[in-house]
Write a protein that holds these residues in place. Structure first.
Motif, PDB file in Angstrom:
ATOM      1  N   MET A   1      19.070  29.612   6.416  1.00 51.11           N
ATOM      2  CA  MET A   1      18.096  29.139   7.381  1.00 51.11           C
ATOM      3  C   MET A   1      17.932  27.637   7.244  1.00 51.11           C
ATOM      4  N   SER A   2      17.750  26.953   8.341  1.00 53.67           N
ATOM      5  CA  SER A   2      17.598  25.508   8.313  1.00 53.67           C
ATOM      6  C   SER A   2      16.279  25.116   7.635  1.00 53.67           C
ATOM      7  N   ARG A   3      16.248  23.893   7.152  1.00 54.19           N
ATOM      8  CA  ARG A   3      15.041  23.375   6.504  1.00 54.19           C
ATOM      9  C   ARG A   3      14.098  22.796   7.551  1.00 54.19           C
ATOM     10  N   VAL A   4      12.823  22.678   7.158  1.00 51.81           N
ATOM     11  CA  VAL A   4      11.837  21.951   7.955  1.00 51.81           C
ATOM     12  C   VAL A   4      11.494  20.693   7.175  1.00 51.81           C
ATOM     13  N   THR A   5      11.801  19.549   7.750  1.00 55.65           N
ATOM     14  CA  THR A   5      11.579  18.269   7.095  1.00 55.65           C
ATOM     15  C   THR A   5      10.541  17.466   7.876  1.00 55.65           C
ATOM     16  N   CYS A   6      10.045  16.428   7.235  1.00 53.05           N
ATOM     17  CA  CYS A   6       9.092  15.536   7.893  1.00 53.05           C
ATOM     18  C   CYS A   6       9.266  14.140   7.332  1.00 53.05           C
ATOM     19  N   ASP A   7       9.535  13.177   8.184  1.00 56.27           N
ATOM     20  CA  ASP A   7       9.619  11.762   7.811  1.00 56.27           C
ATOM     21  C   ASP A   7       8.437  11.032   8.407  1.00 56.27           C
ATOM     22  N   LEU A   8       7.647  10.362   7.569  1.00 48.89           N
ATOM     23  CA  LEU A   8       6.529   9.564   8.058  1.00 48.89           C
ATOM     24  C   LEU A   8       6.423   8.278   7.252  1.00 48.89           C
ATOM     25  N   THR A   9       6.108   7.202   7.946  1.00 50.88           N
ATOM     26  CA  THR A   9       5.812   5.947   7.273  1.00 50.88           C
ATOM     27  C   THR A   9       4.313   5.864   7.057  1.00 50.88           C
ATOM     28  N   VAL A  10       3.908   5.548   5.825  1.00 45.25           N
ATOM     29  CA  VAL A  10       2.487   5.480   5.484  1.00 45.25           C
ATOM     30  C   VAL A  10       2.178   4.145   4.817  1.00 45.25           C
ATOM     31  N   SER A  11       0.919   3.745   4.938  1.00 46.16           N
ATOM     32  CA  SER A  11       0.446   2.554   4.234  1.00 46.16           C
ATOM     33  C   SER A  11       0.173   2.903   2.780  1.00 46.16           C
ATOM     34  N   LEU A  12      -0.047   1.893   1.964  1.00 44.09           N
ATOM     35  CA  LEU A  12      -0.381   2.142   0.559  1.00 44.09           C
ATOM     36  C   LEU A  12      -1.670   2.948   0.424  1.00 44.09           C
ATOM     37  N   ASP A  13      -2.578   2.811   1.393  1.00 46.57           N
ATOM     38  CA  ASP A  13      -3.819   3.573   1.321  1.00 46.57           C
ATOM     39  C   ASP A  13      -3.755   4.870   2.134  1.00 46.57           C
ATOM     40  N   GLY A  14      -2.535   5.308   2.494  1.00 45.45           N
ATOM     41  CA  GLY A  14      -2.335   6.658   3.002  1.00 45.45           C
ATOM     42  C   GLY A  14      -2.482   6.884   4.492  1.00 45.45           C
ATOM     43  N   PHE A  15      -2.424   5.825   5.299  1.00 42.08           N
ATOM     44  CA  PHE A  15      -2.593   5.969   6.733  1.00 42.08           C
ATOM     45  C   PHE A  15      -1.254   5.861   7.463  1.00 42.08           C
ATOM     46  N   VAL A  16      -1.067   6.689   8.482  1.00 35.89           N
ATOM     47  CA  VAL A  16       0.144   6.596   9.314  1.00 35.89           C
ATOM     48  C   VAL A  16      -0.115   5.813  10.592  1.00 35.89           C
ATOM     49  N   HIS A 157       7.865   7.159   3.672  1.00 38.63           N
ATOM     50  CA  HIS A 157       8.365   5.785   3.667  1.00 38.63           C
ATOM     51  C   HIS A 157       7.117   4.908   3.519  1.00 38.63           C
ATOM     52  N   ILE A 158       6.882   4.448   2.299  1.00 39.67           N
ATOM     53  CA  ILE A 158       5.620   3.803   1.951  1.00 39.67           C
ATOM     54  C   ILE A 158       5.738   2.300   2.139  1.00 39.67           C
ATOM     55  N   SER A 159       4.962   1.806   3.083  1.00 37.95           N
ATOM     56  CA  SER A 159       4.979   0.384   3.413  1.00 37.95           C
ATOM     57  C   SER A 159       3.918  -0.334   2.585  1.00 37.95           C
ATOM     58  N   PRO A 160       4.223  -1.538   2.034  1.00 42.23           N
ATOM     59  CA  PRO A 160       3.242  -2.254   1.213  1.00 42.23           C
ATOM     60  C   PRO A 160       2.187  -2.947   2.064  1.00 42.23           C
ATOM     61  N   VAL A 161       1.491  -2.144   2.859  1.00 40.82           N
ATOM     62  CA  VAL A 161       0.460  -2.614   3.784  1.00 40.82           C
ATOM     63  C   VAL A 161      -0.799  -1.805   3.502  1.00 40.82           C
ATOM     64  N   ILE A 162      -1.946  -2.452   3.566  1.00 43.50           N
ATOM     65  CA  ILE A 162      -3.227  -1.751   3.450  1.00 43.50           C
ATOM     66  C   ILE A 162      -3.912  -1.835   4.806  1.00 43.50           C
ATOM     67  N   LEU A 163      -4.115  -0.683   5.429  1.00 45.47           N
ATOM     68  CA  LEU A 163      -4.723  -0.650   6.760  1.00 45.47           C
ATOM     69  C   LEU A 163      -6.237  -0.508   6.707  1.00 45.47           C
TER      70      LEU A 163
END
Length: 198
Positions: A1-16, A157-163
């Motif tokens: 069975m195929s996998r279920v994946t998720c790609d998201l870019t987030v800030s250092l404080d956890g916001f997308v 994908h953790i960006s070195p940004v604080i939102l």
């Protein structure tokens, strides 16, 4: 069975996405800065970018298709992605509003699912065949699949940004165990792959 994946870019404080999302600023204030790595360091992150686009079908929330808000969108609205969205595969949009499938250039067709996350996943699995299904976002959609135990791999994908505010990714997901299986970085992002333990 195929996998279920998720790609998201987030800030250092956890916001997308940043605060004050609107139709004019779907990623909120400062949200676009999260994705600099995809454009300014494209070669350095080529494997991760390819990984985002290798699925056989995608699932996204209505806000990712139509922008913030809960009301009906204009039936002429064709999404944020231009006439040739990057997916080149079926995309299943979670919504409360029925709409006929929307075929775009390049092989992307948006299908609108009104009967929940399990139905969207079943339809996406059938469309993907042996290929993976990707949860494209946004945060609420990712949280639902993670909380329900329906995700196999989370790629942050953790960006070195604080939102400082906005749409937080992991609030309320419950007792989820993530096993790091790969990590690497560049000047603008740290890529971490997690296996979701069940």
């Amino acid at each position: 069975m195929s996998r279920v994946t998720c790609d998201l870019t987030v800030s250092l404080d956890g916001f997308v996405a940043g605060p004050n999302q609107s139709p004019d600023k779907p990623l909120g204030e400062g949200g676009e800065s999260l994705h600099r790595w995809q454009f300014e360091e494209r070669e350095a992150s080529a494997a991760e970018i390819a990984g985002i686009l290798e699925a056989g079908a995608y699932i996204m929330g209505r806000n990712m298709f139509a922008g913030p808000g809960s009301g009906r969108w204009d039936q002429e609205w064709r999404g944020w992605w231009g006439e040739e969205p990057p997916y080149h595969a079926p995309v299943f949009v979670l919504t409360h509003h029925q709409r006929e499938p929307l075929a775009m250039e390049g092989g992307t067709t948006f299908h609108f699912v009104t009967d929940g996350i399990e139905s969207a996943l079943a339809q996406a699995r059938e469309a993907a065949g042996d290929r993976d299904v990707a949860i494209a976002g946004g945060a609420q959609t990712a949280r639902q699949y993670l909380s329900a135990g329906l995700m196999d791999e989370l790629r942050l994908h953790i960006s070195p940004v604080i939102l400082g505010g906005g749409e937080r990714l992991l609030d309320g997901v419950g007792d989820v165990t993530l096993e790091p299986i790969e990590a690497r970085g560049t000047g603008l992002v740290t890529h971490v792959r997690y296996r979701v333990q069940r």
